[in-house]
Design a protein around this motif. Structure first.
Motif, short mmCIF file in Angstrom:
data_model
loop_
_atom_site.label_atom_id
_atom_site.label_comp_id
_atom_site.label_asym_id
_atom_site.label_seq_id
_atom_site.Cartn_x
_atom_site.Cartn_y
_atom_site.Cartn_z
N ALA A 123 44.05 84.62 48.95
CA ALA A 123 43.85 84.58 47.50
C ALA A 123 45.19 84.59 46.77
O ALA A 123 45.36 83.90 45.75
N SER A 124 46.17 85.33 47.28
CA SER A 124 47.48 85.36 46.63
C SER A 124 48.19 84.01 46.75
O SER A 124 48.89 83.59 45.83
N ILE A 125 47.99 83.32 47.86
CA ILE A 125 48.56 81.99 48.03
C ILE A 125 47.96 81.02 47.01
O ILE A 125 48.67 80.27 46.35
N HIS A 126 46.64 81.08 46.86
CA HIS A 126 45.97 80.22 45.88
C HIS A 126 46.37 80.59 44.46
O HIS A 126 46.57 79.71 43.61
N ALA A 156 48.98 79.67 39.32
CA ALA A 156 49.84 80.25 38.29
C ALA A 156 51.03 79.35 37.94
O ALA A 156 51.48 79.34 36.80
N LEU A 157 51.50 78.60 38.91
CA LEU A 157 52.69 77.77 38.70
C LEU A 157 52.37 76.30 38.47
O LEU A 157 53.28 75.50 38.26
N ALA A 158 51.10 75.96 38.48
CA ALA A 158 50.68 74.55 38.40
C ALA A 158 51.17 73.85 37.14
O ALA A 158 51.67 72.72 37.20
N LEU A 159 51.05 74.48 35.99
CA LEU A 159 51.47 73.84 34.75
C LEU A 159 52.97 73.56 34.73
O LEU A 159 53.40 72.48 34.35
N ARG A 160 53.74 74.54 35.14
CA ARG A 160 55.19 74.41 35.11
C ARG A 160 55.70 73.39 36.14
O ARG A 160 56.72 72.74 35.93
N TYR A 161 54.98 73.23 37.25
CA TYR A 161 55.48 72.38 38.32
C TYR A 161 54.65 71.11 38.53
O TYR A 161 54.79 70.46 39.56
N GLY A 162 53.82 70.77 37.59
CA GLY A 162 53.13 69.49 37.63
C GLY A 162 51.95 69.41 38.59
O GLY A 162 51.64 68.33 39.07
N GLY A 163 51.33 70.52 38.86
CA GLY A 163 50.14 70.51 39.72
C GLY A 163 50.17 71.64 40.73
O GLY A 163 51.19 72.30 40.91
N ILE A 164 49.05 71.83 41.36
CA ILE A 164 48.94 72.89 42.36
C ILE A 164 49.58 72.41 43.65
O ILE A 164 49.28 71.33 44.15
N VAL A 165 50.47 73.23 44.17
CA VAL A 165 51.09 72.98 45.46
C VAL A 165 50.95 74.24 46.30
O VAL A 165 50.60 75.29 45.79
N TRP A 183 63.81 72.02 42.66
CA TRP A 183 62.59 72.58 42.06
C TRP A 183 61.73 73.29 43.10
O TRP A 183 61.07 74.28 42.79
N CYS A 184 61.73 72.82 44.32
CA CYS A 184 60.90 73.45 45.35
C CYS A 184 61.39 74.86 45.64
O CYS A 184 60.58 75.77 45.85
N ARG A 185 62.71 75.07 45.61
CA ARG A 185 63.24 76.42 45.84
C ARG A 185 62.94 77.31 44.63
O ARG A 185 62.66 78.50 44.77
N ASP A 186 62.97 76.72 43.42
CA ASP A 186 62.58 77.46 42.22
C ASP A 186 61.13 77.92 42.34
O ASP A 186 60.80 79.07 42.01
N TRP A 187 60.26 77.01 42.79
CA TRP A 187 58.84 77.35 42.95
C TRP A 187 58.69 78.52 43.91
O TRP A 187 57.95 79.46 43.64
N LEU A 188 59.39 78.47 45.03
CA LEU A 188 59.30 79.56 46.01
C LEU A 188 59.76 80.89 45.40
O LEU A 188 59.14 81.92 45.63
N ALA A 189 60.82 80.85 44.61
CA ALA A 189 61.31 82.08 43.97
C ALA A 189 60.28 82.66 43.02
O ALA A 189 60.09 83.87 42.94
N GLU A 190 59.60 81.80 42.29
CA GLU A 190 58.59 82.27 41.34
C GLU A 190 57.29 82.68 42.03
O GLU A 190 56.59 83.57 41.56
N TRP A 209 57.04 83.94 45.14
CA TRP A 209 57.23 85.07 46.06
C TRP A 209 56.63 86.38 45.54
O TRP A 209 55.91 87.05 46.28
N PRO A 210 56.87 86.77 44.29
CA PRO A 210 56.31 88.04 43.82
C PRO A 210 54.77 88.01 43.67
O PRO A 210 54.14 89.07 43.64
N ILE A 211 54.19 86.83 43.59
CA ILE A 211 52.74 86.71 43.46
C ILE A 211 52.06 86.89 44.81
O ILE A 211 50.94 87.38 44.89
#
Length: 136
Positions: free
Chosen positions: A12-15, A20-29, A62-69, A71-73
């Protein structure tokens, strides 16, 4: 090495991170996709970075930025499961890059926020007369 069993809360945390980051990063990854993308970026840098793409380099991070954001989730179990992989990729990136001119080394090292943004590839294949970004 035996893979840990992840719980429904872990998945659930992965999803949640993806949503949570979909809008900022252009979709769910997914975390898998972002770790694979980060590995691809690191490999490109290790192979000798083509200076023609220097102005796109920051975008590639951007992929490393996504991982940083994300990680706490993620739950502690998911972070623990994937932390070694992320640390190995970060270490490879650190080894294949150097800090930008005019940027303090501590800002461009792990622990310095988004340190990967303050680094550039060590090996840059450059065409004569091609302008590089500031600090390269």
């Amino acid at each position: 090495m035996e893979q840990p069993t992840l719980s429904s809360d872990d998945y659930a945390s992965i999803h949640e991170a993806g949503r949570a980051l979909a809008l900022r990063y252009g979709g769910i990854v997914t975390i898998n996709a972002m770790l694979e993308r980060w590995e691809s970026v690191v490999e490109d840098i290790e192979d000798g970075f083509d200076a023609q793409y220097a102005f796109e380099y920051r975008h590639d991070l951007w992929c490393r930025d996504w991982l940083a954001e994300a990680w706490p989730i993620l739950t502690a179990a998911v972070r623990s499961h994937r932390d070694g992989e992320l640390r190995r990729l970060d270490a490879r990136h650190l080894s294949a890059t150097t800090h930008l001119e005019g940027v303090s080394a501590d800002r461009a090292e792990p622990g310095g926020g988004r340190w990967w943004h303050w680094r550039r590839p060590r090996v840059v294949e450059c065409v004569e007369g091609l302008e590089l970004p500031s600090g390269w």
